[in-house]
Design an enzyme around this catalytic site. Structure first.
Site, PDB file in Angstrom:
ATOM      1  CG  ASN A   8      -1.867   1.104   1.291  1.00 41.62           C
ATOM      2  OD1 ASN A   8      -1.853   1.982   0.423  1.00 41.62           O
ATOM      3  ND2 ASN A   8      -2.706   1.105   2.309  1.00 41.62           N
ATOM      4  NE  ARG A  92      -6.176   1.198  -0.130  1.00 43.32           N
ATOM      5  CZ  ARG A  92      -6.224   2.229   0.692  1.00 43.32           C
ATOM      6  NH1 ARG A  92      -5.179   2.558   1.421  1.00 43.32           N
ATOM      7  NH2 ARG A  92      -7.315   2.934   0.802  1.00 43.32           N
ATOM      8  CG  HIS A 181     -12.580   2.806   3.151  1.00 43.17           C
ATOM      9  ND1 HIS A 181     -13.352   3.755   3.775  1.00 43.17           N
ATOM     10  CD2 HIS A 181     -11.300   3.161   3.381  1.00 43.17           C
ATOM     11  CE1 HIS A 181     -12.567   4.667   4.339  1.00 43.17           C
ATOM     12  NE2 HIS A 181     -11.311   4.325   4.119  1.00 43.17           N
ATOM     13  N   GLY A 211     -12.647   4.348  10.445  1.00 42.04           N
ATOM     14  CA  GLY A 211     -11.267   4.586  10.863  1.00 42.04           C
ATOM     15  C   GLY A 211     -10.998   6.069  10.757  1.00 42.04           C
ATOM     16  N   GLY A 213     -10.235   7.497   8.063  1.00 47.75           N
ATOM     17  CA  GLY A 213     -11.176   7.689   6.957  1.00 47.75           C
ATOM     18  C   GLY A 213     -12.360   6.784   7.257  1.00 47.75           C
ATOM     19  NE  ARG A 242     -10.119  11.762   4.701  1.00 51.22           N
ATOM     20  CZ  ARG A 242     -10.009  10.502   4.268  1.00 51.22           C
ATOM     21  NH1 ARG A 242     -10.758  10.079   3.274  1.00 51.22           N
ATOM     22  NH2 ARG A 242      -9.146   9.686   4.816  1.00 51.22           N
ATOM     23  CD  GLU A 334     -10.674  -3.698  13.051  1.00 51.69           C
ATOM     24  OE1 GLU A 334      -9.626  -3.959  13.675  1.00 51.69           O
ATOM     25  OE2 GLU A 334     -10.714  -3.555  11.814  1.00 51.69           O
TER      26      GLU A 334
HETATM   27  P1  AMP Z   1      -7.643   3.389  11.077  1.00 53.75           P
HETATM   28  O1  AMP Z   1      -7.663   4.516  10.100  1.00 53.75           O
HETATM   29  O2  AMP Z   1      -8.561   2.264  10.707  1.00 53.75           O
HETATM   30  O3  AMP Z   1      -6.249   2.920  11.412  1.00 53.75           O
HETATM   31  O4  AMP Z   1      -8.247   3.972  12.432  1.00 53.75           O
HETATM   32  C1  AMP Z   1      -7.539   4.935  13.174  1.00 53.75           C
HETATM   33  C2  AMP Z   1      -8.447   5.545  14.209  1.00 53.75           C
HETATM   34  O5  AMP Z   1      -9.039   4.540  15.023  1.00 53.75           O
HETATM   35  C3  AMP Z   1      -7.704   6.427  15.207  1.00 53.75           C
HETATM   36  O6  AMP Z   1      -7.554   7.714  14.716  1.00 53.75           O
HETATM   37  C4  AMP Z   1      -8.620   6.404  16.398  1.00 53.75           C
HETATM   38  O7  AMP Z   1      -9.533   7.465  16.309  1.00 53.75           O
HETATM   39  C5  AMP Z   1      -9.381   5.122  16.266  1.00 53.75           C
HETATM   40  N1  AMP Z   1      -9.087   4.178  17.358  1.00 53.75           N
HETATM   41  C6  AMP Z   1      -8.093   3.285  17.453  1.00 53.75           C
HETATM   42  N2  AMP Z   1      -8.149   2.629  18.625  1.00 53.75           N
HETATM   43  C7  AMP Z   1      -9.225   3.126  19.297  1.00 53.75           C
HETATM   44  C8  AMP Z   1      -9.835   2.876  20.560  1.00 53.75           C
HETATM   45  N3  AMP Z   1      -9.342   1.974  21.396  1.00 53.75           N
HETATM   46  N4  AMP Z   1     -10.921   3.601  20.880  1.00 53.75           N
HETATM   47  C9  AMP Z   1     -11.420   4.525  20.047  1.00 53.75           C
HETATM   48  N5  AMP Z   1     -10.904   4.798  18.860  1.00 53.75           N
HETATM   49  C10 AMP Z   1      -9.826   4.115  18.480  1.00 53.75           C
END
Ligand code: AMP
Length: 397
Positions: A8, A92, A181, A211, A213, A242, A334
């Site tokens: 990626n 990706r 996504h 996430g 995004g 965003r 998650e």
């Molecule tokens: P991703 O883009 O899928 O890697 O998600 C990143 C985002 O997940 C981070 O900016 C956090 O806001 C959120 N995140 C990760 N762990 C937690 C958690 N334990 N509780 C709440 N939000 C989380």
């Protein structure tokens, strides 16, 4: 046992995962950051192998240098003896436009199209193409495959992907909803079908990739039917930085008042809005939840985020004429127990009931609603790299 590498490439980063297929075992994974961006004090290379993190600090002018370093590290750490052990590489790619509705083998024409599609995703596609070119040079024997973030959404009907603007802009410039996504939505939908013990083709699902995004997809008969991201990944839900959907004329008004350029306006919507913009303190959901009870702005940002998610669930529930299951995935989906609870609690009037104990766990895929819940909900960790490796393996055959 075949070694397949999922790649990626971002504008200044390179994430990778090496898997043994078809066993689907992860051999090593990692990230290289600050490519072409100079060094700061921090390590910018991380390779995870057998649960141990190998970190280093190394300057890279371009993606080719970064890839060469990564492969040299693979040898040094004993991950491979020879680069030719890597039989397949999956890249990706963010924008596939209307040209690609599935993953394809890389050839000159495909690569040229990826580069031309940089018009839709300037930073991403250009970097993706650099990554592909660099690997073709370094491991020419490997089969290379491109996996598009937009491909899964190519099944959307026209009424869901067109904008209500003059039709000629669609025919002249291809402006429409492409979504994003896609690899993640497809992967978690397949996993949900397994958990439900039913063929994906028979299911109506609402998958939520929440996430940094974030996007939501309505899946009908196993296919993307509608999705919240639009022409670009700026659209739809409120995200970390965003804005998601805003009234276009509103930003035009602000732009005039503040004397902003077009680029500055886009930068505000992409990088200074969302959770960060509203909370004024952080783009990270964890930080905001920590002070939810004491900081009004943090509370407002979280409540708005949840509200937008529920809006889309409602929209897609009606579009799909019901739903067999809701799926939460990605960083927030998650890991954030409170966000999942807030979303599900707002659906109580539909008979959706949270299983508090199941929802309090993290880790592997799990059903988070009670046995008598009218609609099931799952937490399913996404695995885009595995989905990419599966596509590579399929096309290698
Ligand atoms: P991703 O883009 O899928 O890697 O998600 C990143 C985002 O997940 C981070 O900016 C956090 O806001 C959120 N995140 C990760 N762990 C937690 C958690 N334990 N509780 C709440 N939000 C989380």
């Amino acid at each position: 046992m075949t070694k397949i590498l999922s790649v990626n490439a971002g504008s200044s980063s390179l994430k990778f995962k090496l898997l043994n297929m078809p066993e689907e075992d992860v051999i090593a994974e990692g990230v290289i950051e600050r490519i072409g961006a100079g060094l700061d004090q921090d390590d910018n290379v991380t390779i995870k192998l057998n649960g141990e993190k190998h970190k280093s600090r190394q300057e890279f002018d371009d993606h080719e240098q970064a890839i060469n370093f990564m492969l040299a590290q693979f040898k040094e750490l004993g991950i491979v003896k020879d680069f030719n052990e890597i039989k397949g590489i999956g890249h990706r790619v963010v924008a596939g436009g209307e040209w690609f509705n599935k993953s394809v083998l890389v050839d000159d024409e495909v690569l040229k199209k990826v580069e031309r599609l940089a018009a839709y995703a300037p930073l991403h596609n250009a970097a993706n193409a650099l990554g592909i070119r660099a690997f073709s040079k370094i491991i020419p024997e490997a089969v290379e495959v491109v996996v598009f973030d937009t491909a899964f959404h190519q099944t959307m009907p026209k009424e869901n992907y067109l904008y209500a603007i003059p039709y000629e802009y669609y025919t002249k410039y291809g402006v429409r909803r492409y979504g994003a996504h896609g690899t993640s939505h497809k992967y978690v939908a397949e996993q949900a079908a397994k958990l439900l013990g039913k063929p994906l083709e028979d299911l109506k699902l609402i998958t939520m990739h929440l996430g940094a995004g974030a996007s939501i997809t309505a899946i009908k008969n196993g296919k993307s039917y509608d999705t919240s991201m639009g022409f670009s990944p700026l659209a739809g839900l409120m995200m970390a930085t965003r804005s998601g959907d805003v009234d276009y004329s509103l930003m035009n008004y602000v732009k005039g008042k503040e004397g902003l350029s077009d680029q500055e306006t886009l930068d505000i919507l992409n990088h200074k809005s969302g959770l960060l913009g509203v909370s004024t303190i952080s783009s990270d959901m964890r930080d905001l939840l920590d002070v939810y009870d004491t900081n009004d702005h943090a509370k407002l940002a979280v409540d708005m985020f949840v509200d937008r998610v529920v809006d889309y669930i409602g929209q897609y529930y009606f579009e799909l004429q019901g739903a067999d299951a809701l799926v939460f995935t990605a960083g927030i989906g998650e890991n954030s127990i409170p966000v999942r609870k807030m979303v599900i609690d707002k659906l109580a009037f539909l008979g959706v009931k949270l299983d508090e104990e199941a929802n309090s766990k993290r880790g592997s895929a799990t059903e988070i609603t009670t046995a008598d819940s009218k609609i099931k909900a799952f937490m399913i960790p996404t695995n885009e790299e595995l989905e990419i490796a599966r596509d590579v393996q399929r096309l290698m055959k």
